[in-house]
Design an enzyme around this catalytic site. Structure first.
Site, PDB file in Angstrom:
ATOM      1  N   LYS A 100       7.978  -8.546  -0.294  1.00 32.95           N
ATOM      2  CA  LYS A 100       6.934  -9.273   0.445  1.00 32.95           C
ATOM      3  C   LYS A 100       7.428 -10.628   0.904  1.00 32.95           C
ATOM      4  O   LYS A 100       8.194 -11.281   0.222  1.00 32.95           O
ATOM      5  CB  LYS A 100       5.696  -9.445  -0.444  1.00 32.95           C
ATOM      6  N   ASP A 160       5.493  -0.634   3.506  1.00 34.71           N
ATOM      7  CA  ASP A 160       4.034  -0.503   3.560  1.00 34.71           C
ATOM      8  C   ASP A 160       3.650  -0.016   4.959  1.00 34.71           C
ATOM      9  O   ASP A 160       4.207  -0.490   5.959  1.00 34.71           O
ATOM     10  CB  ASP A 160       3.403  -1.885   3.277  1.00 34.71           C
ATOM     11  N   GLU A 220      -1.586  12.587   1.490  1.00 35.41           N
ATOM     12  CA  GLU A 220      -2.638  11.981   0.642  1.00 35.41           C
ATOM     13  C   GLU A 220      -4.004  12.097   1.307  1.00 35.41           C
ATOM     14  O   GLU A 220      -5.034  11.967   0.664  1.00 35.41           O
ATOM     15  CB  GLU A 220      -2.351  10.494   0.423  1.00 35.41           C
TER      16      GLU A 220
HETATM   17  P1  5GP Z   1       3.884  -3.018  -4.922  1.00 40.01           P
HETATM   18  O1  5GP Z   1       4.646  -2.326  -3.835  1.00 40.01           O
HETATM   19  O2  5GP Z   1       3.147  -4.222  -4.401  1.00 40.01           O
HETATM   20  O3  5GP Z   1       4.698  -3.317  -6.127  1.00 40.01           O
HETATM   21  O4  5GP Z   1       2.790  -1.968  -5.456  1.00 40.01           O
HETATM   22  C1  5GP Z   1       1.527  -1.799  -4.868  1.00 40.01           C
HETATM   23  C2  5GP Z   1       1.638  -1.135  -3.502  1.00 40.01           C
HETATM   24  O5  5GP Z   1       2.080   0.225  -3.652  1.00 40.01           O
HETATM   25  C3  5GP Z   1       0.282  -0.984  -2.793  1.00 40.01           C
HETATM   26  O6  5GP Z   1      -0.029  -2.129  -2.046  1.00 40.01           O
HETATM   27  C4  5GP Z   1       0.513   0.228  -1.908  1.00 40.01           C
HETATM   28  O7  5GP Z   1       1.197  -0.143  -0.725  1.00 40.01           O
HETATM   29  C5  5GP Z   1       1.436   1.085  -2.733  1.00 40.01           C
HETATM   30  N1  5GP Z   1       0.684   2.093  -3.501  1.00 40.01           N
HETATM   31  C6  5GP Z   1       0.344   2.060  -4.802  1.00 40.01           C
HETATM   32  N2  5GP Z   1      -0.332   3.174  -5.152  1.00 40.01           N
HETATM   33  C7  5GP Z   1      -0.404   3.933  -4.050  1.00 40.01           C
HETATM   34  C8  5GP Z   1      -0.954   5.216  -3.781  1.00 40.01           C
HETATM   35  O8  5GP Z   1      -1.548   5.909  -4.639  1.00 40.01           O
HETATM   36  N3  5GP Z   1      -0.827   5.678  -2.509  1.00 40.01           N
HETATM   37  C9  5GP Z   1      -0.175   4.968  -1.534  1.00 40.01           C
HETATM   38  N4  5GP Z   1      -0.089   5.513  -0.319  1.00 40.01           N
HETATM   39  N5  5GP Z   1       0.362   3.763  -1.763  1.00 40.01           N
HETATM   40  C10 5GP Z   1       0.245   3.243  -3.005  1.00 40.01           C
END
Ligand code: 5GP
Length: 355
Positions: A100, A160, A220
Site C-alpha cells: 500500500k 487489489d 467468488e
Molecule cells: P491485506 O492485503 O491488506 O493484507 O489483506 C486484506 C485484503 O485482502 C483485503 O483488502 C482484500 O483486498 C483482500 N481479501 C481478503 N479476504 C478476501 C476475500 O475473501 N476475497 C477477496 N476477493 N479478497 C480478500
C-alpha cells in the site's frame, strides 16, 4: 479431534490484514479513538460482529486498513500472524498482502513491504525461514532449533481489484525485486464486484513471463466470462471457486489447477449457502488437488485447525485421510524444491501418529 492441532499443516491462502488478532485490532482502534481519529464505540461493534456478507467484509477491510496501515503496525501484525500460525503447527505459510501507498505518512509500496520483512525478522519465539535456502542472506533464528517450532514463510504480493494496470504493474515489479527475501508470487484479490480482468491481465502476464507464481481469487461471485478468462490464463492456483458452472469445473480439472478451499469464509459470506453442498466434497472425491486454508482467520474468527475440523465433521474424513490431505498441500506450494523436500521429511516424521 485433538489430533488436528499437533498435525503439521500448510497454509496457502492467508491475507495479512485479515489475519490480525481481534485483541490487536481493538487495542489499535482504542488508541485511534483516544486520539479522536475514529469513534471507538462505532468501530467496536463492526469489529466484533461475527456474521458478515462479502460486501460487509470489504467494508471491514477499509476500516482495518485505516487502523493498521503504518509501518510499525504492519511490522507488528506480520510478527503476530506468523507466530499464531506457527503455534498452530503450520510448517509452511504463504502469506499474502497488498503493498500500500500512503503519501501522508511517507509510505510507498516498497516501504510497506520492508515493514513486512522487518516483522518476519523480528520474530524470536519461533524459528522463521523466509529467504531461499540458497540465498547468502540466511535466516535469522536458525539456532539449534531443538524443541522450537519452525515455520517456512513465503510471500505473495496481492493486487487489489481497485488498482489500475500501472499500479498492478508496480506491484509485480516490486515482487520481482523482492524475490531474494521470500516473495514467490502474485495474488489477485479485493472486491470481486469491482474492476475488470483485462485491467490486471498485462501485469499478471508480465509476472508469469518472469516466473512468478500466480494465484487468483476466482468465482467468488457469478461472473462466467471472467471465470473462463481466468482459467484460460492457467494460473498456478485459484482461491474459492464458489460460482463455477460445469464448463468451469471441466476446465479447472483438465488443467489440474489446485484450489485453495476456505470453508468458514465461504459459509460466513454466504458465497456457499450450506457446508453440505460445498464443492470440497466433489473435488476431494475427484482427487483434484486442493488445500484447506483460513483466508482471514481474524475476520472470520477461525484457525487452520478449526477449518480442518470442519472438513472432518462435514465430509467424514478419517485421521489418515486428513493427514494425507494436509501433506498433499506440499505439491501446491510455490516453494523451491529443496523446501518441498524438507516439508516431505517433516510430514514423514509425523506420519506414525496418523496411520
Ligand atoms: P491485506 O492485503 O491488506 O493484507 O489483506 C486484506 C485484503 O485482502 C483485503 O483488502 C482484500 O483486498 C483482500 N481479501 C481478503 N479476504 C478476501 C476475500 O475473501 N476475497 C477477496 N476477493 N479478497 C480478500
Amino acid at each position: 479431534m485433538e489430533w488436528i492441532h499437533p498435525m503439521p499443516k500448510i497454509e496457502l491462502h492467508a491475507h495479512l490484514n485479515g489475519s490480525i488478532r481481534d485483541t490487536t485490532l481493538l487495542e489499535l482502534a482504542r488508541v485511534l479513538g483516544e486520539k479522536g481519529v475514529i469513534v471507538f464505540s462505532d468501530v467496536e461493534d463492526v469489529i466484533q460482529k461475527n456474521d458478515r456478507s462479502l460486501d460487509e467484509v470489504f467494508k471491514l477491510f477499509d476500516l482495518i486498513h485505516m487502523i493498521t496501515t503504518d509501518h510499525q503496525t504492519v511490522t507488528r501484525i506480520t510478527r503476530e500472524v506468523v507466530q499464531d500460525f506457527a503455534l498452530e503447527n503450520v510448517v509452511y505459510l504463504e502469506l499474502r498482502t497488498t503493498p500500500k501507498r500512503n503519501d501522508s505518512i511517507g509510505m510507498s509500496k516498497r516501504s510497506y513491504m520492508e515493514a513486512v520483512i522487518k516483522g518476519l525478522r523480528s520474530i524470536s519465539e519461533v524459528d522463521v525461514e523466509f529467504v531461499a535456502a540458497t540465498d547468502s542472506e540466511k535466516l535469522h533464528n536458525s539456532c539449534d532449533g531443538v524443541g522450537r517450532k519452525k515455520i517456512y514463510v513465503r510471500l505473495l504480493l496481492s493486487i487489489d481489484r481497485r488498482e489500475t494496470t500501472e499500479s498492478a504493474m508496480e506491484t509485480v515489479k516490486l515482487a520481482l525485486e523482492m524475490r531474494n527475501v521470500g516473495v514467490v508470487g502474485i495474488d489477485l484479490s479485493g472486491n470481486p464486484l469491482v474492476g475488470e480482468w483485462n485491467t490486471f491481465l498485462p501485469a499478471l502476464q508480465f509476472a508469469k513471463d518472469n516466473d512468478l507464481y500466480i494465484t487468483l481469487h476466482c468465482g467468488e461471485v457469478p461472473n462466467p466470462k471472467e471465470i473462463q478468462a481466468m482459467l484460460d490464463f492457467k494460473p498456478h492456483r485459484v482461491g474459492h471457486a464458489c460460482f463455477f458452472k460445469d464448463q468451469d469445473w471441466e476446465k479447472l480439472k483438465s488443467f489440474r489447477i489446485p484450489v485453495e478451499i476456505c470453508l468458514s469464509s465461504n459459509i460466513i459470506t454466504k458465497s456457499i449457502s450450506s457446508i453440505d453442498i460445498h464443492h470440497f466434497a466433489d473435488l476431494y472425491k475427484a482427487k483434484h488437488p486442493l488445500v484447506i486454508c483460513t483466508d482471514d482467520f481474524g475476520v472470520f474468527s477461525t484457525t487452520l485447525s478449526n477449518e480442518y475440523s470442519l472438513a472432518v465433521r462435514s465430509f467424514g474424513l478419517g485421521k489418515r485421510e486428513t493427514f494425507a490431505l494436509a501433506k498433499s498441500g506440499i505439491d501446491a506450494t510455490f516453494a523451491e524444491d529443496e523446501v518441498k523436500q524438507q516439508l516431505g521429511l517433516i510430514f514423514d516424521s509425523a506420519s506414525p501418529e496418523y496411520v
